[in-house]
Design an enzyme around this catalytic site. Sequence first.
Site, PDB file in Angstrom:
ATOM      1  N   TYR A 128       0.855  -1.191   0.000  1.00 39.91           N
ATOM      2  CA  TYR A 128       0.000   0.000   0.000  1.00 39.91           C
ATOM      3  C   TYR A 128       0.885   1.232   0.000  1.00 39.91           C
ATOM      4  O   TYR A 128       1.829   1.317   0.794  1.00 39.91           O
ATOM      5  CB  TYR A 128      -0.906   0.032   1.240  1.00 39.91           C
ATOM      6  CG  TYR A 128      -2.334  -0.295   0.869  1.00 39.91           C
ATOM      7  CD1 TYR A 128      -3.059   0.591   0.076  1.00 39.91           C
ATOM      8  CD2 TYR A 128      -2.927  -1.473   1.268  1.00 39.91           C
ATOM      9  CE1 TYR A 128      -4.347   0.292  -0.304  1.00 39.91           C
ATOM     10  CE2 TYR A 128      -4.223  -1.784   0.888  1.00 39.91           C
ATOM     11  CZ  TYR A 128      -4.935  -0.894   0.090  1.00 39.91           C
ATOM     12  OH  TYR A 128      -6.198  -1.191  -0.297  1.00 39.91           O
ATOM     13  N   GLU A 186      -0.663   4.655  -0.405  1.00 41.90           N
ATOM     14  CA  GLU A 186      -1.565   5.806  -0.550  1.00 41.90           C
ATOM     15  C   GLU A 186      -0.795   7.092  -0.296  1.00 41.90           C
ATOM     16  O   GLU A 186       0.035   7.167   0.616  1.00 41.90           O
ATOM     17  CB  GLU A 186      -2.726   5.712   0.441  1.00 41.90           C
ATOM     18  CG  GLU A 186      -3.788   4.736  -0.002  1.00 41.90           C
ATOM     19  CD  GLU A 186      -4.929   4.638   0.994  1.00 41.90           C
ATOM     20  OE1 GLU A 186      -4.883   5.302   2.050  1.00 41.90           O
ATOM     21  OE2 GLU A 186      -5.874   3.872   0.715  1.00 41.90           O
ATOM     22  N   ASP A 219      -7.620  14.068 -24.546  1.00 38.75           N
ATOM     23  CA  ASP A 219      -7.484  12.660 -24.150  1.00 38.75           C
ATOM     24  C   ASP A 219      -6.756  11.962 -25.293  1.00 38.75           C
ATOM     25  O   ASP A 219      -7.345  11.639 -26.323  1.00 38.75           O
ATOM     26  CB  ASP A 219      -8.879  12.063 -23.926  1.00 38.75           C
ATOM     27  CG  ASP A 219      -8.823  10.576 -23.594  1.00 38.75           C
ATOM     28  OD1 ASP A 219      -7.755   9.953 -23.798  1.00 38.75           O
ATOM     29  OD2 ASP A 219      -9.850  10.031 -23.154  1.00 38.75           O
ATOM     30  N   THR A 274      -4.227   6.696 -21.758  1.00 38.93           N
ATOM     31  CA  THR A 274      -3.918   5.360 -21.279  1.00 38.93           C
ATOM     32  C   THR A 274      -2.430   5.140 -21.550  1.00 38.93           C
ATOM     33  O   THR A 274      -1.808   5.894 -22.300  1.00 38.93           O
ATOM     34  CB  THR A 274      -4.715   4.281 -22.041  1.00 38.93           C
ATOM     35  OG1 THR A 274      -4.467   4.431 -23.442  1.00 38.93           O
ATOM     36  CG2 THR A 274      -6.198   4.403 -21.796  1.00 38.93           C
ATOM     37  N   LYS A 313      -1.815   1.523 -25.137  1.00 36.23           N
ATOM     38  CA  LYS A 313      -2.182   1.408 -26.564  1.00 36.23           C
ATOM     39  C   LYS A 313      -0.910   1.629 -27.391  1.00 36.23           C
ATOM     40  O   LYS A 313       0.022   0.824 -27.299  1.00 36.23           O
ATOM     41  CB  LYS A 313      -3.315   2.379 -26.879  1.00 36.23           C
ATOM     42  CG  LYS A 313      -4.569   2.073 -26.048  1.00 36.23           C
ATOM     43  CD  LYS A 313      -5.722   2.971 -26.412  1.00 36.23           C
ATOM     44  CE  LYS A 313      -7.006   2.515 -25.793  1.00 36.23           C
ATOM     45  NZ  LYS A 313      -7.395   3.149 -24.561  1.00 36.23           N
ATOM     46  N   ARG A 345      -1.322  -1.854 -18.778  1.00 34.74           N
ATOM     47  CA  ARG A 345      -2.645  -1.240 -18.757  1.00 34.74           C
ATOM     48  C   ARG A 345      -2.668  -0.189 -17.647  1.00 34.74           C
ATOM     49  O   ARG A 345      -2.320  -0.493 -16.504  1.00 34.74           O
ATOM     50  CB  ARG A 345      -3.738  -2.274 -18.438  1.00 34.74           C
ATOM     51  CG  ARG A 345      -3.741  -3.497 -19.287  1.00 34.74           C
ATOM     52  CD  ARG A 345      -5.064  -4.215 -19.193  1.00 34.74           C
ATOM     53  NE  ARG A 345      -6.048  -3.441 -19.919  1.00 34.74           N
ATOM     54  CZ  ARG A 345      -6.106  -3.399 -21.250  1.00 34.74           C
ATOM     55  NH1 ARG A 345      -5.255  -4.061 -21.988  1.00 34.74           N
ATOM     56  NH2 ARG A 345      -7.009  -2.655 -21.830  1.00 34.74           N
TER      57      ARG A 345
END
Length: 430
Positions: free
Chosen positions: A67, A69, A213, A239, A242, A248
């Site tokens: 973790y 955060e 985007d 993203t 691609k 991903r």
Amino acid sequence: MNTTEHAPVDSLSADLLAMLDRTDPDVATLLRGEAARQSETLELIASENHVSSAVMHAAGTWMTNKYAEGYPGKRYYGGCEFHDIAEDLARDRAKELFGCGFANVQPHSGANANVAAFMAMCDPGDRILSLPIKSGGHLSHGLKPNFSGTFYEIHDYDVDPETERLDYEAIAARANEVKPKMIICGYSAYPRTIDFEKFRAIADDVGALLMADIAHIAGLVAGGAHPSPFPHAHVVTTTTHKTLRGPRGGLILTNDEEVAKKIDRKVFPGSQGGPLMHIITAKAIAFGEALQPSFRDYAANIVTNAQALADGLVEHGYRLCTGGTDNHLLLVDLQPRDAELTGADAEQWLEQAGIITNKNGIPNDPRSPMVTSGLRLGTAALTTRGLGADAMRQIAEWLDRVMASKGDASVASEVRAEIVRLCEAHPLPH
Ligand code: PLP
């Protein structure tokens, strides 16, 4: 579709499969199947790619256990020494790659990056002007059931009905009518160059913010094969998986310090919890790969290949929306070749032959999104395999042979055998 289930794999993958053979043979079997499927088929889905072995394996390391955060130097958990280094590395490389002052590498996906960007730039109920999904936009730009269409007042602009291209004068007129808080450019199925400078001028004229985007074209932007959204866009989302050929995930970029502060708050704690540190580590590696000079050749080759594939399809009687392509993507209108042929049938028949595509609506498509009159094709994954323009012409011929046969099983298996030979000669990156 049958595969041999014996794809050549790198040594790390071989070790994993050997371990799973002992501990979880069900998963070993499915992973072998998928490795073989990817190895023996031609991947023409415009939003997909094959990552390097380094990116793939980095996504499965010790970094998955933690973790973290918060952000580097300001975490809510102890033990983040190496996670801070990984995230800083990913952020610095992303900034260098896209030539901007700020990067947030934590979004779990492109859609999550858009959630945070919307929250940072707009208040619920604000007017947003975007291209609808039916004309090539993305669902996270305002589709009714999506967060964007639920919490914001979405207005559409459209592509020109004749040319199927963006008509900047018409968009300016629409922006004047709507007076949006934010305009979105950047798409899922638009084969032409986006003029970010013109979009910024339109936004400035109506006092709107500009969000770009670049999910589809990020690798082309990084590799110099498409103009950059900087310095024009106030915020850029993308993203990483691609054309950029990373794991991903999502990424948000800006040059504006005030926007940057808001983006960090809206990613965490605004819309996500713990970042996926294994994926952020893989992003750092992918950005490092994209910073290599060879990535510029890769990006240029994607575009050259898309144009060769376009020429081949036109020779076989297909119509391409907008008449061709400037980027990695082709939107094929199947109707002029065969009025009966649907995108859904074509996608299924091509898969039998080892060509992986997706059905896609074309502008003003009379058919439903689950049927469609179009196919969306892309050349990023084929280019990763080292295929060039000659192969693209051959692939156009295969596409036509399979679609013209209307799913004839013997044609599919004949083409499939030829494709397996081509794939064996051009193995996936190891
Ligand atoms: N934005 C655009 C333009 C896209 O094409 C996509 C995905 O196809 C996304 C955002 C969403 O990305 P993800 O599927 O990672 O949420």
